[in-house]
Design an enzyme around this catalytic site. Structure first.
Site, PDB file in Angstrom:
ATOM      1  N   GLN A 110       0.831  -1.202   0.000  1.00 48.91           N
ATOM      2  CA  GLN A 110       0.000   0.000   0.000  1.00 48.91           C
ATOM      3  C   GLN A 110       0.870   1.257   0.000  1.00 48.91           C
ATOM      4  OE1 GLN A 110      -3.108  -0.545   2.797  1.00 48.91           O
ATOM      5  NE2 GLN A 110      -3.819   1.536   2.736  1.00 48.91           N
ATOM      6  N   SER A 166       4.144  -6.520   2.915  1.00 51.49           N
ATOM      7  CA  SER A 166       2.810  -6.402   3.505  1.00 51.49           C
ATOM      8  C   SER A 166       1.742  -6.898   2.526  1.00 51.49           C
ATOM      9  CB  SER A 166       2.573  -4.964   3.957  1.00 51.49           C
ATOM     10  OG  SER A 166       1.368  -4.850   4.680  1.00 51.49           O
ATOM     11  N   LEU A 167       0.904  -5.996   2.009  1.00 46.06           N
ATOM     12  CA  LEU A 167      -0.095  -6.358   1.008  1.00 46.06           C
ATOM     13  C   LEU A 167       0.544  -7.104  -0.166  1.00 46.06           C
ATOM     14  CD1 LEU A 167      -2.717  -5.933  -0.831  1.00 46.06           C
ATOM     15  CD2 LEU A 167      -1.686  -3.746  -1.415  1.00 46.06           C
ATOM     16  N   ARG A 212      -9.357  -8.089   3.327  1.00 52.60           N
ATOM     17  CA  ARG A 212      -8.287  -7.591   4.207  1.00 52.60           C
ATOM     18  C   ARG A 212      -8.405  -6.078   4.358  1.00 52.60           C
ATOM     19  NH1 ARG A 212      -2.778  -5.646   3.472  1.00 52.60           N
ATOM     20  NH2 ARG A 212      -1.303  -6.608   4.935  1.00 52.60           N
ATOM     21  N   HIS A 264       0.149  -3.834  11.212  1.00 45.74           N
ATOM     22  CA  HIS A 264       1.215  -4.718  11.711  1.00 45.74           C
ATOM     23  C   HIS A 264       1.513  -4.480  13.195  1.00 45.74           C
ATOM     24  CE1 HIS A 264       1.751  -6.248   7.719  1.00 45.74           C
ATOM     25  NE2 HIS A 264       1.778  -5.017   7.273  1.00 45.74           N
ATOM     26  N   GLN A 274       0.408 -12.301   9.776  1.00 48.50           N
ATOM     27  CA  GLN A 274       1.019 -11.110   9.167  1.00 48.50           C
ATOM     28  C   GLN A 274       0.408  -9.779   9.601  1.00 48.50           C
ATOM     29  OE1 GLN A 274       0.122  -9.104   5.810  1.00 48.50           O
ATOM     30  NE2 GLN A 274       1.836  -9.756   4.547  1.00 48.50           N
TER      31      GLN A 274
END
Length: 290
Positions: free
Chosen positions: A9, A87-88, A112, A194, A243
């Site tokens: 992102q 991440s994403l 998500r 996170h 995650q």
């Protein structure tokens, strides 16, 4: 060995994916399929939307995912020997490596995004970038704060992002500067990604992930949670669930990939953030933007 990496992102921009759509029949077909799956024309926003429209929760994550995955699928020489995503971007890496289908990957990314948005609305929370301070010092400062604040993104040496309750993050920023950080600044994000603040989103996403069949990827996936090579579908699922509340170990992942033989890193998707980070982690390896 060739490593392919996928951004997260923040890499979105107006016009993303438009060229792909116009120049590749496969890309066009996949973008239209995505519009159908999502139930709205995300392509209209990606190709000509404003920065504000692209920042909408239901748009941002699927947009970056789609740009990355569709680009990977249209590359002539896409033969990864290892993959990773920030991440994403881990979802993009899993679809590109065949662990997840395009449809399932997109549905999970959409879920998500909405689950994270909901979690952000529960408690005021944020993230902050800390520059030029050793990882251990950042961790020690976070541990000394009363309230929730943790190391969230290990991006490269001297660049770490912390995440947590708003007041705890503010206080941590002051202490980081006192400890010698060049900068410690609050980021314009919707919440504490996170970190333990994402627990409600993790629970929601866990149910969706458990319900989907994962396959063995064509090459090892270096996951954010472990920073090590994973090929077992059950282990991939488990790490993907963790995650959301665990740190992104990007520095550690890149170093491990290099140790395991990676000589070049190709970033697939919008922007050049990850190749920039790889260059800061190791100046010897080749970096390419697809």
């Amino acid at each position: 060995m060739k490593a392919y990496i996928f951004p997260g992102q923040g890499a979105q921009f107006s016009g993303m994916g438009k060229e792909l759509y116009e120049n590749s029949s496969l890309a066009k077909e996949l973008f239209e399929k995505a519009n159908e799956i999502l139930g709205f024309r995300i392509t209209d926003i990606m190709f000509s939307g404003t920065a504000e429209e692209l920042k909408e929760t239901k748009v941002t994550q699927p947009a970056v995912f789609l740009h990355s995955v569709i680009l990977a699928k249209t590359l002539d020489d896409f033969k990864p020997e290892m993959v990773a995503g920030h991440s994403l971007g881990e979802f993009s890496a899993l679809v590109a490596s065949g662990a997840l289908s395009f449809k399932d990957g997109l549905k999970l990314v959409s879920k998500r995004a909405l689950a994270m948005q909901k979690a952000c609305e529960i408690t005021p929370s944020t993230m902050a970038a800390v520059l030029n301070l050793a990882d251990e010092v950042v961790e020690q400062v976070c541990d000394s704060i009363d309230g929730v604040v943790v190391a969230a993104n290990y991006n490269c040496p001297g660049q770490l992002v912390i995440s947590g309750e708003y007041k705890a993050v503010e206080l941590a920023c002051e202490k980081m500067k006192e400890a010698g950080a060049k900068r410690a600044l609050i980021l314009p994000v919707g919440g504490a990604f996170h970190s333990p603040m994402m627990e409600p989103a993790r629970e929601e996403l866990a149910a969706a992930i458990e319900a989907i069949a994962f396959s063995t990827p064509i090459c090892p996936v270096y996951q954010n949670v472990t920073a090590s090579a994973v090929s077992d579908p059950n282990e991939i699922k488990k790490n993907l669930i963790i995650q959301l509340t665990a740190p992104v170990r990007w520095t550690q992942s890149v170093n491990q990939m290099i140790q395991d033989g990676a000589t070049s890193f190709t970033e697939v998707g919008p922007g050049k953030v990850l190749t920039g980070l790889v260059n800061k982690i190791n100046k010897e390896v080749e970096t390419i933007n697809a």
